[in-house]
Design a protein around this motif. Structure first.
Motif, PDB file in Angstrom:
ATOM      1  N   MET A 191     -12.641  -9.366  -8.685  1.00  0.00           N
ATOM      2  CA  MET A 191     -11.443  -8.718  -8.125  1.00  0.00           C
ATOM      3  C   MET A 191     -10.815  -9.633  -7.062  1.00  0.00           C
ATOM      4  SD  MET A 191     -11.134  -5.028  -6.249  1.00  0.00           S
ATOM      5  CE  MET A 191     -11.835  -4.199  -7.655  1.00  0.00           C
ATOM      6  N   SER A 192      -9.532  -9.896  -7.171  1.00  0.00           N
ATOM      7  CA  SER A 192      -8.873 -10.796  -6.236  1.00  0.00           C
ATOM      8  C   SER A 192      -8.737 -10.162  -4.861  1.00  0.00           C
ATOM      9  CB  SER A 192      -7.503 -11.183  -6.770  1.00  0.00           C
ATOM     10  OG  SER A 192      -6.651 -10.054  -6.755  1.00  0.00           O
ATOM     11  N   SER A 193      -8.530 -11.029  -3.847  1.00  0.00           N
ATOM     12  CA  SER A 193      -8.377 -10.520  -2.469  1.00  0.00           C
ATOM     13  C   SER A 193      -7.104  -9.702  -2.318  1.00  0.00           C
ATOM     14  CB  SER A 193      -8.369 -11.700  -1.498  1.00  0.00           C
ATOM     15  OG  SER A 193      -7.279 -12.572  -1.804  1.00  0.00           O
ATOM     16  N   GLN A 194      -6.060 -10.051  -3.107  1.00  0.00           N
ATOM     17  CA  GLN A 194      -4.793  -9.302  -3.026  1.00  0.00           C
ATOM     18  C   GLN A 194      -4.972  -7.879  -3.548  1.00  0.00           C
ATOM     19  OE1 GLN A 194      -1.588 -11.194  -5.104  1.00  0.00           O
ATOM     20  NE2 GLN A 194      -0.019  -9.967  -4.082  1.00  0.00           N
ATOM     21  N   THR A 195      -5.685  -7.765  -4.670  1.00  0.00           N
ATOM     22  CA  THR A 195      -5.933  -6.429  -5.224  1.00  0.00           C
ATOM     23  C   THR A 195      -6.782  -5.593  -4.282  1.00  0.00           C
ATOM     24  OG1 THR A 195      -5.869  -7.388  -7.437  1.00  0.00           O
ATOM     25  CG2 THR A 195      -6.824  -5.196  -7.225  1.00  0.00           C
ATOM     26  N   LEU A 196      -7.771  -6.241  -3.689  1.00  0.00           N
ATOM     27  CA  LEU A 196      -8.646  -5.552  -2.739  1.00  0.00           C
ATOM     28  C   LEU A 196      -7.864  -5.064  -1.519  1.00  0.00           C
ATOM     29  CD1 LEU A 196     -11.637  -4.833  -2.425  1.00  0.00           C
ATOM     30  CD2 LEU A 196     -11.931  -6.953  -1.129  1.00  0.00           C
ATOM     31  N   SER A 197      -6.935  -5.905  -1.052  1.00  0.00           N
ATOM     32  CA  SER A 197      -6.109  -5.536   0.102  1.00  0.00           C
ATOM     33  C   SER A 197      -5.221  -4.333  -0.223  1.00  0.00           C
ATOM     34  CB  SER A 197      -5.250  -6.735   0.513  1.00  0.00           C
ATOM     35  OG  SER A 197      -4.374  -6.376   1.542  1.00  0.00           O
ATOM     36  N   ARG A 198      -4.637  -4.350  -1.419  1.00  0.00           N
ATOM     37  CA  ARG A 198      -3.782  -3.211  -1.819  1.00  0.00           C
ATOM     38  C   ARG A 198      -4.594  -1.930  -1.928  1.00  0.00           C
ATOM     39  NH1 ARG A 198      -0.082  -5.979  -6.592  1.00  0.00           N
ATOM     40  NH2 ARG A 198       1.274  -7.228  -5.212  1.00  0.00           N
ATOM     41  N   ARG A 199      -5.800  -2.056  -2.463  1.00  0.00           N
ATOM     42  CA  ARG A 199      -6.641  -0.861  -2.598  1.00  0.00           C
ATOM     43  C   ARG A 199      -7.004  -0.286  -1.240  1.00  0.00           C
ATOM     44  NH1 ARG A 199     -11.322  -1.065  -6.953  1.00  0.00           N
ATOM     45  NH2 ARG A 199      -9.438  -1.167  -8.211  1.00  0.00           N
ATOM     46  N   ARG A 200      -7.282  -1.177  -0.290  1.00  0.00           N
ATOM     47  CA  ARG A 200      -7.593  -0.718   1.072  1.00  0.00           C
ATOM     48  C   ARG A 200      -6.386  -0.023   1.709  1.00  0.00           C
ATOM     49  NH1 ARG A 200     -10.711  -6.136   3.262  1.00  0.00           N
ATOM     50  NH2 ARG A 200     -12.751  -5.710   2.328  1.00  0.00           N
ATOM     51  N   GLU A 201      -5.193  -0.583   1.478  1.00  0.00           N
ATOM     52  CA  GLU A 201      -3.983   0.027   2.019  1.00  0.00           C
ATOM     53  C   GLU A 201      -3.768   1.418   1.428  1.00  0.00           C
ATOM     54  OE1 GLU A 201      -0.654  -2.490   1.417  1.00  0.00           O
ATOM     55  OE2 GLU A 201      -1.355  -4.053   2.793  1.00  0.00           O
TER      56      GLU A 201
END
Length: 293
Positions: free
Chosen positions: A1-11
């Motif tokens: 899982m990319s860091s961008q996807t992870l960031s969006r999920r956290r948001e």
């Protein structure tokens, strides 16, 4: 899982956590009571806790009740008097404020919004005095009076009550219209003026079409408020004279708190909910047809 996807999920998770308390309160105080009232409408529910399931008997009784149909007629007449006048006054006030420049806008906005902050009970008491046969309004009418605003025929009584509700509540819709006017693109108006459009053409062909989403919101909200009118009637006329202001909500109040027939009162509430829902759908379709015409 990319860091961008992870960031969006956290948001997304953070957003849900922020909204969760509000959603819980909204469901607890809106949907649960609605579902409870719907369930109660199928019972004979008495104050002593005696609950008996009776199916659709309350609805059968409601459809055969002349008081219900009378209250529906009174409420529809009140809404017809209240909603268009509120929209006209609110839109007029918003356009007036939009035309006023500088710091004066805030002052006028505050002055026009003050009635909205007062309670319906206080407004009803004040306007009952104003409408009295020996009150200031009849004194101002002089030889044309006295006019029996709250004891005359049904149309006059409902119109008088509508005036009070408009005075009390137009400030909210006015601010909604004002926000819509402020959001309209200035370049469209500048182009229309360069093309020689008159103020009437600008209002009909630019302002109103651009305000259509706001107009729909205000129309639905004011229709719901009109169907829910109770406080003003309770304070000023008590459903009279001769049931001239006997609205659906007053009928519901009588069934629930005067005759303690809670199951029947719940059925009246569900009927009111369905009437408002159907009208909102019809209003939506009407505006969509106007938009595509």
């Amino acid at each position: 899982m990319s860091s961008q996807t992870l960031s969006r999920r956290r948001e997304a998770i953070t957003g849900v956590l922020f909204l969760l308390p509000v959603l819980v309160i909204f469901v607890a105080f809106k949907f649960v009571p609605i579902l409870g009232a719907a369930g109660m409408s199928f019972t004979r529910y008495r104050l002593n806790g005696d609950v008996t399931f009776i199916g659709g008997d309350n609805y059968t009784r409601l459809l055969a009740d002349a008081n219900f149909w009378h209250s529906v007629g009174v409420t529809f007449l009140y809404v017809v008097l209240f909603v268009p006048a509120t929209i006209v006054v609110s839109l007029g006030g918003a356009m007036l404020l939009n035309a006023v420049a500088g710091s004066a806008t805030g002052i006028f906005r505050a002055l026009l919004f003050i009635p909205y902050l007062s309670s319906f009970v206080l407004a009803g008491i004040i306007w009952s005095w104003i409408f009295r046969s020996d009150g200031p309004l009849n004194a101002a009418l002089g030889e044309l009076g006295p006019v029996h605003f709250l004891t005359g025929n049904r149309l006059l009584v409902l119109a008088s009550l509508a005036v009070v509700s408009i005075w009390k509540g137009f400030g909210y819709s006015m601010l909604v219209f004002l926000a819509g006017l402020k959001a309209q693109p200035a370049e469209v108006y500048e182009a229309a003026l360069l093309d020689g459009a008159s103020p009437r053409q600008i209002f009909l062909r630019i302002t109103l079409p651009l305000l259509k989403p706001v107009f729909f919101f205000v129309l639905v909200m004011e229709t719901i408020i009109g169907f829910q009118v109770f406080d003003t009637i309770y304070v000023m006329t008590g459903g009279g004279p001769a049931r001239a202001s006997f609205s659906i909500t007053y009928f519901l109040y009588d069934a629930g708190f005067k005759f303690l027939d809670f199951g029947y009162a719940a059925a009246i509430g569900v009927a009111l909910f369905l009437i408002v829902l159907v009208l909102s759908i019809l209003q939506r379709r009407w505006l969509e047809e106007k938009e595509t015409a």
